[in-house]
Enzyme design. Structure first.
Site, mmCIF file in Angstrom:
data_model
loop_
_atom_site.group_PDB
_atom_site.id
_atom_site.type_symbol
_atom_site.label_atom_id
_atom_site.label_comp_id
_atom_site.label_asym_id
_atom_site.label_seq_id
_atom_site.Cartn_x
_atom_site.Cartn_y
_atom_site.Cartn_z
ATOM 1 N N SER A 110 12.829 -1.107 0.764
ATOM 2 C CA SER A 110 11.713 -0.815 -0.136
ATOM 3 C C SER A 110 10.946 0.417 0.315
ATOM 4 O O SER A 110 10.836 0.693 1.519
ATOM 5 C CB SER A 110 10.759 -2.017 -0.164
ATOM 6 O OG SER A 110 9.515 -1.672 -0.743
ATOM 7 N N TYR A 150 4.715 -7.082 4.079
ATOM 8 C CA TYR A 150 5.980 -6.930 3.349
ATOM 9 C C TYR A 150 6.741 -5.713 3.864
ATOM 10 O O TYR A 150 7.920 -5.786 4.203
ATOM 11 C CB TYR A 150 5.692 -6.784 1.849
ATOM 12 C CG TYR A 150 6.894 -6.433 1.021
ATOM 13 C CD1 TYR A 150 7.738 -7.426 0.537
ATOM 14 C CD2 TYR A 150 7.194 -5.107 0.703
ATOM 15 C CE1 TYR A 150 8.852 -7.110 -0.228
ATOM 16 C CE2 TYR A 150 8.305 -4.779 -0.050
ATOM 17 C CZ TYR A 150 9.125 -5.787 -0.521
ATOM 18 O OH TYR A 150 10.233 -5.474 -1.262
ATOM 19 N N GLU A 203 7.979 0.557 0.480
ATOM 20 C CA GLU A 203 6.826 0.084 1.249
ATOM 21 C C GLU A 203 7.022 0.283 2.748
ATOM 22 O O GLU A 203 6.058 0.195 3.513
ATOM 23 C CB GLU A 203 6.558 -1.386 0.941
ATOM 24 C CG GLU A 203 6.077 -1.659 -0.475
ATOM 25 C CD GLU A 203 4.650 -1.208 -0.739
ATOM 26 O OE1 GLU A 203 3.901 -1.000 0.244
ATOM 27 O OE2 GLU A 203 4.278 -1.062 -1.918
#
Length: 315
Positions: free
Chosen positions: A119, A143, A121
């Site tokens: 991701s 996360y 992120e």
């Protein structure tokens, strides 16, 4: 003997699109599914479902050794950044430790091409924009931290000549996106307002900017990564960022509502403790090495989601 693929996270939007793609390619598709989830929506009947939990490392390892797939796609995750703040320990276990354990299980099977769904992120609040595979990994939420562990381990395992690719997926959407995600919350609520079943849309930060793509395009990138001659990390993105406000405006426009601002309320309860202000990716490597490119633009993605939500029954 028909080649086999194994998917975790079959219940998400990517999982079902991936299953459809692999079946169309002639593979026998097996998938891990939580017993509580039953038969996931949109999951083709031809998929062989195995009840289990990715966090059950021993059980999942036995299953993978039994199925002996040639391709493994790890899509399973605590997929909500907001939930990761509420359950950081569970997020670390599923998104990080269990993902790495699955990589080791694939190594024990032997000859497996493994794709880790990573991701954007993992980059947190990056110092450069757009981000590439060389951008520093500095997550700012649980996360992203858990995903970063799995992403970095994929690179470590490549040093052992394992065919493990980490596909750094930027935000990607479709009508199959669950309602708990902000994008689907927006399109479903806008559809409800258009039908007269709701009177306003409550959101958090409207200025956060993300690089939104079409989910089936991103599934295509995963398959290309699995079948590439050499494994690697690949940023998968459109290269264009839009704000949440722009997404809201596009959704209302798709529903035929021009004067939308009075219908939107910013609620402090929906602001996250830490959230990158902008994430936008440079998919040059995916284009040059995998021959991948996005096919559906931002406004068209939002339009498709709103139109799908307008056809759903109220409630």
């Amino acid at each position: 003997m028909t080649a086999r693929a194994f998917i975790t996270g079959i219940g998400g939007q990517d999982g079902t699109y991936l299953a459809e793609r692999l079946l169309a390619d002639g593979l026998e598709v097996h998938a891990l599914v939580l017993a509580a989830d039953g038969h996931p929506a949109h999951c083709p009947e031809a998929v062989v479902l195995h009840r289990g939990d990715l966090a059950d490392v021993d059980g999942t390892r036995r299953l993978l050794l039994e199925v002996a797939p040639s391709e493994v796609y790890n899509l399973a995750a605590i997929s909500s950044v907001a939930q990761s703040w509420d359950e950081p320990d569970l997020t670390a276990r599923v998104n990080g430790q269990a993902a790495v354990a699955l990589m080791e299980s694939a190594r024990q099977v032997g000859g497996v091409r493994f794709v880790q769904a990573s991701s954007a992120e993992i980059f947190g609040e990056p110092a450069e924009s757009p981000q590439t595979e060389a951008t520093a990994v500095r997550p700012v939420n649980p996360y992203g931290a858990a995903k970063a562990y799995a992403h970095l381990t994929a690179g470590v395992l490549r040093q052992r000549d394992e065919h493990v690719s980490s596909v750094v997926l930027y935000n990607h959407e479709s009508p199959r996106r669950p309602a708990r995600f902000v994008t689907r919350k927006i399109t479903s609520t806008v559809a409800a307002i258009a039908r007269g079943d709701a009177d306003r849309l409550a959101l958090g930060n409207l200025e956060a900017r993300r690089d939104w793509g079409w989910a089936p395009d991103y599934v295509d990138a995963m398959v290309r990564a699995a079948r590439a001659e050499v494994p690697g990390d690949y940023v998968v993105a459109t290269g264009v960022a839009h704000s949440v406000r722009e997404l809201v405006a596009a959704a209302f426009s798709a529903a035929g509502i021009d004067d939308w601002e009075p219908l939107v309320h910013q609620d402090p309860a929906f602001f996250r403790p830490a959230d990158p202000t902008e994430l936008v990716g440079d998919a040059t490597r995916a284009r040059e090495v995998l021959g991948w490119e996005p096919t559906v633009g931002f406004e068209e993605i939002v339009r498709r989601m709103v139109e799908a939500d307008l056809t759903l029954p109220a409630g």
